[in-house]
Scaffold this motif. Structure first.
Motif, PDB file in Angstrom:
ATOM      1  N   GLY A  82       0.782  -1.230   0.000  1.00  0.00           N
ATOM      2  CA  GLY A  82       0.000   0.000   0.000  1.00  0.00           C
ATOM      3  C   GLY A  82       0.804   1.265   0.000  1.00  0.00           C
ATOM      4  N   ALA A  83       2.132   1.200   0.173  1.00  0.00           N
ATOM      5  CA  ALA A  83       2.954   2.400   0.189  1.00  0.00           C
ATOM      6  C   ALA A  83       3.077   2.955  -1.220  1.00  0.00           C
ATOM      7  N   ALA A  84       3.083   4.276  -1.333  1.00  0.00           N
ATOM      8  CA  ALA A  84       3.144   4.910  -2.640  1.00  0.00           C
ATOM      9  C   ALA A  84       4.481   4.699  -3.314  1.00  0.00           C
ATOM     10  N   ALA A  85       5.540   4.538  -2.527  1.00  0.00           N
ATOM     11  CA  ALA A  85       6.883   4.376  -3.072  1.00  0.00           C
ATOM     12  C   ALA A  85       7.694   3.529  -2.106  1.00  0.00           C
ATOM     13  N   GLN A 454     -12.484   8.460  -2.994  1.00  0.00           N
ATOM     14  CA  GLN A 454     -11.315   9.177  -3.513  1.00  0.00           C
ATOM     15  C   GLN A 454     -10.053   8.708  -2.808  1.00  0.00           C
ATOM     16  N   GLY A 455      -8.953   8.585  -3.576  1.00  0.00           N
ATOM     17  CA  GLY A 455      -7.672   8.241  -2.990  1.00  0.00           C
ATOM     18  C   GLY A 455      -7.089   6.995  -3.632  1.00  0.00           C
ATOM     19  N   ARG A 456      -6.173   6.344  -2.898  1.00  0.00           N
ATOM     20  CA  ARG A 456      -5.457   5.197  -3.443  1.00  0.00           C
ATOM     21  C   ARG A 456      -6.276   3.916  -3.293  1.00  0.00           C
ATOM     22  N   HIS A 457      -6.182   3.075  -4.314  1.00  0.00           N
ATOM     23  CA  HIS A 457      -6.840   1.776  -4.303  1.00  0.00           C
ATOM     24  C   HIS A 457      -5.865   0.738  -4.851  1.00  0.00           C
TER      25      HIS A 457
END
Length: 993
Positions: A82-85, A454-457
């Motif tokens: 789940g981390a963006a980077a 809205q947001g990360r999935h």
């Protein structure tokens, strides 16, 4: 192969939940098991294969009884669910070419080996090695310099599981927090033909696994300089087993009826209590020291920096069961990641994550294809993406290495892996039917996207082969924009606004959370219109993720607004074509100035030398202002000012100060000081302080006058006097054109100075009276003057009167020293009780008095004097303050004083009878302020001494005094029966026949 039973499929599975215990109770008898149903969460990895067996030799080269190990410290990255980077780490590797990992490689040696570990430092600061529980390895505070290396040698004399970590250099603790930790295993000889943790039958096992526990705070690891980051802000978001968080953790491969040795090592900074659901743990060692006997534990507490060895015996029965191993003392999630219901307006659920894995009893397949295809090269485009744009998911699938069956389908699951396999969004394009599929695609349409928040999935991808196996999942993350860019920091200036002026509008558009850029912004007044129909704002950095926005509300628009509260709305358009939610700010339109609630000038009348009680050198002007616009909207008071008599330009007057320290409230209490020197230019008479205030919108309120009077001329006095039987009645009338009359006074002879003569009694506000007794026969001229409310004493007026029939013997007010005799230390000083005129001080117990020898064989004597008890406290002792004496100097009449706690200040009189016995009146109360005291004594067969206080009869002493005469009188402290404190005063003594 068939989907394993247990938690590998998507069905709900009943397991037994063991209630976690506190560390103190961890070794108590296990509690009852409570059946609980968990939602299954499949692993990303395939089946664990055969049982793990014993650890293979890793990390070191062993020759005979010598083990040579190398640890290469370097920078690396850690991919977290789940981390963006990827998150930066510092980790150990086993070779110079291998990537850094956290934890570092497991070092496996044998008991009694001589171990040499060389640390190669690829970091920017010194680094040493510590093995806290290992004896024979001294702490190293120097370590290997940056780019250098250092060797550590010790004997592995005690079997068990050890933590190794960055050592005792200045930055060692932070280096360990960045990931420089690992596990060292010292193997014991077998016992009874089986591997054993400590070389005894009680610690034998079939399979073993090293579990290094740690935490990661991405903010700490990703800081520009972790060595100087404030550790008070350290907040771990991920909890890891062997550097992985669930669902990416590796299961422990075993089988039914086998014993598993779990080698726990806590390389983190938090305690981690570890629990296995459905079975117990038997602790056989802690910190590489065997327990006296195996200790049963449901939950095994593991403090930071410590290790433990626990054996879990798996029950018999069917294969395929999984037993959950997890941290029971914390939340099982990854940075609060949410999954579950993804519809807008429905709250998602917390996703499983953190320190969790399984003891997996699934056996190795005998033949056939039992493993599903693998997924790789998963991507999604576009990302970031608007809810109005479909998303294409692309992936490669292969079954070549896992059974070589044909791949017949694949699917995408959004966020929630608990859904049943085969119910996801199908891949619709790709060369399905072969054992390898390249570039397969699936589409998430707008109908799918509108159900998401809205947001990360996370988009989970998996494929199915013709043998009936679903493969392991892979994933990709998209950033979904549902509501568009956010708008923050909205300001409008000026606000409140009073005039018809342009308003400056500024805000910040931010699409960084969604990965897009800011394209446009607009504002509305009071009500939002259709998207794109507002007044455009200028972007200072269009096409970037964050941009400042600015614009102007024209004066013409402002002028058309009514007084009261209005709303400015601003929203932002992002590169995905979505207008974000509006930010709002209240605009106060205020065109009405503040008004005066109340005000006063202190003092209201002044002679130019007397100021206010709080500020004696100034006039003080108190003023309260309030500001309310139409519609009841309150502005704020910004400033207040005043003028003397004539108003100047707004803003040019003398300033007021807010009583609460600062302006800005709708109602403000204020004050200003005007130096008395400013009044020298003013003529006597009435004047005004003109006051008003300005609000925060810039409106000045109306001027309001506060009246005060300057009066430098004292009252004019006319006086007259009448005399009868030696008593003079003095009357005076005072007039003042500007002020009221405060008081009047009189004197005869030398002028003692204004304010120091004898006070007169007020009859009416303008008339006064005084009675003077004991005057000598002849003409007497009295001077009278008055003081007005402004403090001015007026000129003297006189009155002359002729006294006849006077019986005066002696009178003295201590202005002069006309007494016949002084005994002891006599002190005369101004007394406040007598208008600050000179008075005899009464204090102490030692004789200190004055005497008058004028009486001559007096058979009757009238004595009058003023007495102020003040603070004179005799504590019950008795003090003679007056005596009438015979020719031999012995007292024949007296006045006595005492003060007690019960009765306060008291006086009495006494006489000496012809038999030589003293006879006294009763005690009478006397005020501590100035009181007029008289004593009338006579020599007779039925003699008496009568005491009067302030004109009221206060006591009589009676007896035969026919053989007594008075030749002198004494006044002061004459005789005392005990110690005293404080002081009183005596003044205005008169004696007559």
């Amino acid at each position: 192969m068939k989907p394993p039973s247990g938690l590998r499929g998507s069905a709900l599975v009943a397991v037994c939940l063991l209630i976690p215990l506190s560390p103190a109770a961890a070794h108590a008898a296990p509690p009852a098991r409570i059946p609980v149903t968990f939602a299954a969460a499949p692993q990303r990895l395939g089946p664990p294969g055969p049982p793990a067996g014993v650890l293979r030799q890793t990390g070191c080269t062993i020759t005979g009884s010598t083990a040579v190990c190398d640890l290469w410290a370097k920078n690396g990255q850690l991919v977290l669910p789940g981390a963006a980077a990827p998150v930066p780490i510092w980790g150990f590797a086993s070779t110079s070419d291998a990537p850094a990992g956290t934890p570092g490689p497991v070092l496996v040696v044998d008991q009694d080996d001589t171990v040499t570990v060389t640390v190669h430092n690829g970091l920017g600061t010194a680094l040493s090695l510590a093995v806290p529980a290992m004896t024979g390895l001294a702490p190293d505070h120097t370590g290997a310099a940056a780019g250098g290396s250092k060797t550590y040698t010790f004997k592995a004399g005690r079997p068990g599981t050890y933590l190794y970590e960055a050592g005792h250099t200045e930055n060692g603790a932070r280096q360990a927090m960045m990931g420089l930790t690992g596990a060292l295993v010292v193997r014991a000889p077998d016992a009874a033909g089986k591997p054993s943790a400590y070389g005894d039958a009680a610690s034998t096992y079939d399979d073993e696994a090293v579990l290094v526990l740690s935490e990661v705070d991405p903010a700490f690891n990703g800081a520009a300089d972790p060595l100087s980051t404030d550790l008070r802000t350290y907040r771990p978001k991920y909890r890891l087993i062997n550097g992985k968080a669930f669902p990416e953790t590796d299961p422990v491969a075993t089988d039914v009826g086998r014993k598993v040795l779990l080698r726990y090592v806590n390389g983190g900074v938090l305690a981690h209590p570890m629990t296995v659901l459905g079975v117990d743990q038997s602790v056989v060692g802690q910190n590489s020291r065997p327990t006296a006997y195996p200790e049963g534990a449901v939950t095994l507490p593991l403090p930071p920096g410590e290790s433990a060895d626990a054996i879990t015996a798996l029950p018999g029965g069917p294969d395929g069961r999984r037993f959950m191993l997890f941290e029971s003392g914390s939340l099982l999630n990854n940075a609060g990641q949410k999954v579950g219901p993804t519809q807008i307006g429905v709250s998602p659920q917390q996703a499983f994550g953190g320190m969790m894995t399984y003891l997996d009893t699934n056996p190795l397949p005998v033949s056939g294809d039992h493993v599903g295809p693998t997924a790789a090269k998963v991507s999604a485009a576009p990302s970031p993406v608007s809810v109005t744009t479909p998303v294409t998911v692309t992936a490669d699938f292969s079954d070549v290495a896992t059974g070589n069956s044909a791949i017949d389908r694949a699917e995408v699951v959004v966020d929630d892996l608990s859904v049943a396999e085969g119910t996801g969004i199908a891949f619709t394009a790709g060369a399905f039917g072969a054992s390898s599929v390249t570039g397969a695609t699936a589409t998430l349409g707008t109908a799918d996207l509108t159900r998401l928040s809205q947001g990360r999935h996370t988009l989970w991808v998996r494929a199915h082969d013709a043998a009936g196996n679903w493969g392991a999942v892979d994933s990709v993350t998209i950033n979904l924009s549902v509501t568009g860019a956010s708008t923050t920091g909205l300001t409008v200036s000026p606000n409140p606004v009073g005039g018809i002026v342009d308003l400056a509008v500024s805000a910040t558009g931010d699409d960084s959370a969604l990965g897009g850029t800011v394209s446009a912004a607009e504002y509305f007044v009071d009500a939002a219109g259709a998207n794109g129909s507002g007044q455009a704002l200028t972007l200072n950095a269009p096409g970037t993720a964050i941009s400042a926005e600015s614009g102007t509300v024209p004066a013409a628009v402002v002028g058309a607004l009514s007084e009261g509260r209005h709303t400015i709305l601003v929203h932002t358009l992002d590169s995905l074509g979505l207008w974000g939610p509006p930010a709002t700010i209240d605009l106060i339109v205020d065109r009405t100035g503040p008004t005066l609630l109340s005000g006063a000038v202190l003092p209201a009348t002044t002679n130019g030398t007397n100021g206010s009680p709080a500020d004696p050198t100034d006039l003080r002007i108190n003023a309260a202002f309030t500001d309310t616009t139409a519609g009841g909207v309150h502005g704020g008071i910004a400033v207040a000012e005043g003028f003397i008599d004539t108003a100047g330009a707004d803003g040019s007057g003398f300033t007021f100060v807010a009583l609460d320290g600062s302006f800005g409230q709708p109602t403000e209490n204020t004050y200003a000081l005007v130096p008395l020197s400013e009044l020298t230019r003013l003529a006597d008479g009435a004047h005004q302080i003109l006051v008003h205030s300005r609000d925060t919108a810039g409106n000045w309120g109306p001027l309001t006058g506060l009246t005060f009077t300057v009066d430098r001329t004292g009252p004019v006095v006319t006086a007259n006097a009448t005399a009868a039987a030696g008593v003079v009645t003095l009357n005076a009338t005072a007039t003042d054109a500007l002020s009221g009359i405060a008081k009047a006074e009189f004197f005869e002879g030398a002028d003692p100075g204004a304010g120091f003569a004898q006070p007169m009694t007020v009859v009416t506000p303008t008339t006064f009276r005084a009675t003077v007794a004991g005057l000598a026969n002849g003409a007497h001229t009295f001077a009278v003057r008055a003081q007005d409310a402004a403090g001015n004493w007026g000129p003297v007026g006189t009155a002359t009167v002729t006294v006849t029939g006077s019986a005066l013997i002696f009178a003295n007010n201590f202005d002069t020293g006309a007494w016949s005799q002084q005994v002891g230390t006599v002190r005369v000083a101004p007394a406040a009780a007598f208008g600050n005129s000179p008075a005899l001080t009464v204090t102490g117990r030692v004789a200190s008095y004055v005497a008058d020898n004028t009486p001559a064989n007096e058979a009757a004597l009238h004595v009058q004097f003023g007495f102020a008890a003040g603070t004179y406290n005799t504590n019950g002792a008795i003090v003679d303050i007056f005596q009438g004496r015979n020719a031999a100097g012995a007292a024949v009449v007296n006045v006595q004083y005492r003060r007690t706690a019960a009765n306060g200040s008291q006086l009495r009189t006494g006489l000496l009878n012809s038999a030589g016995t003293w006879v006294y009146s009763g005690w009478a109360a006397v005020p501590v302020t100035a009181a007029t005291v008289t004593v009338d004594w006579k020599s007779a067969t039925a003699g008496s001494a009568v005491l009067t206080i302030n004109g009221a009869a206060s006591g009589t002493a009676s007896g035969n005094t026919s053989n007594r005469k008075i030749e002198s009188a004494a006044l002061g402290v004459i005789v005392s029966t005990g110690a005293t404190t404080g002081a009183g005063a005596i003044d205005n003594y008169t004696s007559t026949r």
